[in-house]
Design a protein around this motif. Structure first.
Motif, PDB file in Angstrom:
ATOM      1  N   ASN A  86       3.293   5.846 -11.398  1.00 56.62           N
ATOM      2  CA  ASN A  86       2.703   6.835 -10.493  1.00 56.62           C
ATOM      3  C   ASN A  86       3.754   7.888 -10.175  1.00 56.62           C
ATOM      4  N   SER A  97      -0.021  -2.202   2.349  1.00 58.09           N
ATOM      5  CA  SER A  97      -1.297  -1.611   2.771  1.00 58.09           C
ATOM      6  C   SER A  97      -1.279  -0.093   2.760  1.00 58.09           C
ATOM      7  N   ARG A  98      -0.164   0.527   3.184  1.00 55.65           N
ATOM      8  CA  ARG A  98      -0.121   1.979   3.347  1.00 55.65           C
ATOM      9  C   ARG A  98       0.270   2.724   2.076  1.00 55.65           C
ATOM     10  N   ALA A 147      -1.409  -0.228  -2.003  1.00 56.03           N
ATOM     11  CA  ALA A 147      -2.847  -0.489  -2.174  1.00 56.03           C
ATOM     12  C   ALA A 147      -3.632   0.762  -2.584  1.00 56.03           C
ATOM     13  N   PRO A 148      -3.329   1.957  -2.022  1.00 54.54           N
ATOM     14  CA  PRO A 148      -4.097   3.150  -2.428  1.00 54.54           C
ATOM     15  C   PRO A 148      -3.794   3.644  -3.846  1.00 54.54           C
ATOM     16  N   LEU A 149      -2.724   3.167  -4.486  1.00 55.53           N
ATOM     17  CA  LEU A 149      -2.372   3.648  -5.818  1.00 55.53           C
ATOM     18  C   LEU A 149      -3.377   3.156  -6.863  1.00 55.53           C
ATOM     19  N   GLY A 185      -2.459  -0.178  -7.940  1.00 55.65           N
ATOM     20  CA  GLY A 185      -1.949  -0.959  -6.819  1.00 55.65           C
ATOM     21  C   GLY A 185      -2.068  -2.457  -7.042  1.00 55.65           C
ATOM     22  N   LYS A 186      -3.210  -2.897  -7.575  1.00 56.07           N
ATOM     23  CA  LYS A 186      -3.407  -4.334  -7.820  1.00 56.07           C
ATOM     24  C   LYS A 186      -2.443  -4.844  -8.882  1.00 56.07           C
TER      25      LYS A 186
END
Length: 824
Positions: free
Chosen positions: A344, A369-370, A373-375, A378-379
């Protein structure tokens, strides 16, 4: 403005590049250098990326990367130029000369944003005060600074904006302070960070330093309290430690200001690009030559002066970005997680990817979380992290978070082994001797309560003399107004409303100052931390934490900063309960009420009665804490971990400044809320139909405020209070000092009263007076306290609960005291 805000075809002059080291280095290597003109050529079809022209060639940047570059636009330069009456105006259609834009950019570059980061009790706020001339309170225990404080000062032609961040031991997600500091560094992107390190506690303090190194920020270490290290006889090779850390180290003594000038000389060097001269390593005059010419040209009357060689604090420091070596196994895991994060590109401008990888391996939930996760992947990042964490557990036989912590401390231990020589092992002898007395299992508690008794006795005895002088002055002013003003409502307003209301409260200023003087001494000397230490078992029995004792004691001064200070408690459960019971700690605003009633009804036992009021507040706090932790507030307890700093003799200057700052706040209340409220109360007691009644007492009873008082009288009559005392209680909702000013206004107008002293005009029994003091102690906290509870708890629910339960408890306690006492 930022480069991303320029439209196609517009030009701008670069002021500075923000962001962390890796991002800044890449952007600057692409030619985005301060003082260069950049032009927007075109936007991509989806408005991102954007093509720019700089230094004769074209380059593209994403908008979020361009947002990290501060520029001066042509429009800004035109506006600024036209506002200057000595310069020739530039019309809207005329291109702005490049020299005009450069002049404005140079001016903006003179502002350097600096953040102070360090452990609690490392002298960070002292350094902030001595540098900025600020007046923030400095206490010798952890958690004094509960929010960011900002200060400004000028040095060597530069304008410094200093931000004093809360003290924190690390940049983890364990406490609100840690999250706050980390968020400020990432979102505000200070130009330079001062990492304040206690020279007497290097191993513990340098843990935070290693985390800042992971973040890849521009940083200088202020080796504070260096005089204590010199006096101890221990030796530190500052040059060698600086080389190992890759960070400039400047010894400072914030109490005296020693070394502070050198610190800001190094900051100027960092700001102007000395961190990009890493290959040369040492900060020497030739490294600073790049900006010396600019400085001498643009900062009139300020020739640049570097650290003086004859200064014993002058030294050579290294600037180079290093990676803390965590060992082969951990480094392999960091690289694996970092590789997945680096897919990213849009995250690199804001975060160091290595820092993110380390935080993920430390199971930092906030980063998960901040940020992650939004990427889009992310997982996948979390899956790699979990896989590496499991591998590390098998390889090093402990979880990844503990392994990283151990590796950092191993690095610190190795660095200090090479640079630090301990020759004196008796430096803490004095602290141990004093602790053996004040924290003794038998003598510790009596000493603490004796100190409190002395504090209250001094408040009465020493405060009586200046109090009498102020009373005389208020009486003199009232007599003068009575003599010179013509009869009428205006005269009555000045005498009964303003002088009677404000004068009835201002006489207690000496007592307030004495109370804060003692509290300041306890904080600055280090005794406050010991009080928390000896009270931890009691606090634990209450379901609280030893650290809860510090906000509770601070509540004796003012409940608002005390509630904010509850942030030092890691456990949310203990923090919330501490906030809810803090209003039961009798703040200094209630002290004038006690002084009035105790002086009238208990003059021979003043100190004991006052101590009993404070003691009842403490006992009720214990009882309510037990109830809350058992039935109302749910959550897990946290371990008691608290620093016990060495004892230090507070300087008279610091103690006096802290005391006077509180005095100024009290005086501001006199001229603000208390004066306004006194005028409102006078108006409600003066109207309607002021001239229609035979006596003032009859008129007041039929006034607006009399009608309100009569309405609530049935509720307070069982407590032994009359309607005027009820109005005093209502006014105290705004600020507790208003109770005295309200009673002063209401009882001033009695026709048959000849006594000047308010305490001799209140027609109640000693039992009712004691009950009234207890009611004022317990009931509805002031509006500011309710707002603080809402802010710190994050919910109006808890603020409303605090207001309701304290008022109900106040009625029950006062009712029991009056009704049971009346039987005897």
């Amino acid at each position: 403005m930022r480069l991303s805000e320029l439209e196609t075809g517009q030009k701008g002059m670069i002021v500075k590049v923000l962001g962390h080291g890796g991002f800044r280095r890449r952007i600057i290597e692409m030619g985005f250098i301060k003082g260069k003109t950049v032009e927007v050529i075109l936007n991509a079809p989806l408005k991102d990326p954007v093509k720019y022209k700089i230094m004769g060639y074209e380059v593209s940047l994403r908008r979020q990367e361009a947002a990290m570059i501060e520029v001066v636009s042509e429009e800004e330069a035109r506006t600024q130029n036209n506002e200057d009456t000595f310069l020739k105006p530039i019309t809207q259609n005329t291109p702005v000369p490049e020299e005009t834009m450069r002049r404005l950019a140079r001016g903006k570059r003179r502002t350097i944003n600096v953040a102070l980061v360090g452990n609690p009790n490392c002298g960070k706020t002292s350094l902030f005060n001595v540098a900025s001339g600020g007046h923030e309170h400095v206490g010798n225990y952890s958690g004094v600074t509960v929010d960011a404080k900002e200060g400004h000062f000028d040095f060597q032609g530069y304008h410094f904006r200093l931000v004093d961040l809360p003290g924190t031991y690390s940049l983890s997600a364990y406490s609100p302070e840690e999250l706050y500091v980390r968020k400020h560094i990432i979102e505000e992107t200070p130009d330079v960070i001062i990492n304040v390190v206690d020279a007497g506690n290097l191993e513990r303090n340098l843990y935070l330093t290693t985390q800042l190194i992971d973040m890849n920020v521009r940083m200088v270490i202020a080796l504070n309290m260096y005089d204590a290290l010199e006096h101890s006889g221990n030796k530190l090779n500052i040059h060698g430690l600086s080389e190992l850390l890759g960070v400039p180290i400047v010894p400072t003594v914030s109490r005296t200001g020693r070394g502070v000038d050198n610190l800001f000389h190094v900051i100027i060097g960092l700001y102007e690009g000395a961190d990009f001269m890493g290959q040369k390593k040492e900060i020497k005059n030739e490294v600073l030559r790049e900006f010396r010419e600019w400085h001498d040209q643009c900062v009139q009357g300020h020739k640049y002066e570097g650290p003086k060689e004859e200064d014993p604090f002058a030294h050579q420091s290294f600037i180079r970005h290093i990676h803390i070596n965590h060992g082969p196994e951990i480094e392999a895991s960091i690289d694996a997680v970092k590789k997945e994060i680096c897919k990213n590109d849009n995250i690199r401008h804001e975060y160091s990817t290595r820092f993110l990888a380390i935080k993920l391996l430390e199971n930092d939930k906030d980063i998960e979380s901040r940020v992650v996760a939004p990427l889009p992947n992310g997982k996948d990042i979390l899956a790699v992290r979990d896989k590496e964490a499991e591998r590390l557990k098998r390889a090093v036989n402990e979880d990844s978070e503990q392994a990283i912590t151990d590796a950092k401390y191993a690095f610190i231990s190795g660095a200090l082994k090479e640079t630090y020589t301990e020759t004196n092992t008796n430096t803490e002898a004095f602290t141990r001797v004093v602790d053996s007395i004040v924290t003794h299992r038998i003598w510790g508690f009596p000493i603490f309560f004796i100190f409190l008794y002395i504090m209250f006795e001094a408040t009465f005895v020493l405060g009586a003399y200046p109090q009498a002088w102020i009373e005389w002055l208020v009486e003199l002013i009232g007599t003068g107004v009575e003599h010179f003003m013509s009869p009428g409502p205006l005269k009555d307003l000045v005498i009964d409303g303003i002088i009677g209301g404000v004068g009835g409260v201002i006489v207690f200023l000496p007592n307030i100052l004495l109370l804060y003087l003692f509290i300041s001494f306890m904080e600055d000397s280090g005794y406050m931390a010991r009080a928390a230490f000896i009270m931890d078992k009691i606090m634990h029995k209450m379901g609280l934490h030893g650290k809860s004792f510090i906000p509770l004691i601070m509540g004796f001064g003012c409940n608002v900063p005390a509630i904010m200070a509850s942030r030092i408690i890691e456990s949310r459960k203990a923090r919330l309960v501490t906030m809810l019971i803090n209003p039961l700690m009798s703040c200094s605003a209630r002290l004038p009420i006690y002084l009035v009633l105790i002086g009238a009804f208990f003059p021979s036992k003043a100190s004991l009665v006052l101590l009993s009021i404070y003691a009842i507040g403490i006992l009720l706090a214990v009882l309510m804490a037990r109830v809350f932790t058992r039935f109302i507030v749910k959550g897990d307890d946290s371990p008691f971990v608290m620093e016990l700093p060495p004892y230090r003799m507070p300087t008279a200057k610091v103690v006096a400044r802290h005391t006077w700052d509180k005095g100024k706040q009290y005086l501001k209340k006199m001229g603000g809320i208390i004066m306004i409220a006194s005028i409102i109360i006078w108006f409600l007691g003066y109207y309607p139909n002021h001239e229609a009644y035979a006596t003032t007492a009859e008129q007041q009873e039929n006034s607006y405020i009399g009608r309100l008082g009569k309405a609530i009288e049935p509720a307070i009559e069982p407590l032994g209070f009359d309607w005027k005392m009820g109005i005093g209680i209502l006014s105290g909702v705004g600020a507790k000092e208003l109770v005295v000013s309200t009673l002063s206004v209401l009882y001033t107008n009695e026709d048959d009263v000849e006594n000047i002293n308010l305490s001799e005009r209140i027609p109640i029994t000693p039992l009712a007076a004691y009950g009234y003091m207890l009611f004022v102690l317990i009931y509805f906290p002031c509006i500011a306290t309710i707002a603080a509870i809402r802010q710190e708890s994050g919910s109006w629910k808890w603020a409303a609960f605090a207001a309701l339960y304290t008022t109900a408890l106040a009625w029950i306690v006062s009712f029991a005291v009056y009704q049971i006492g009346s039987l005897f």
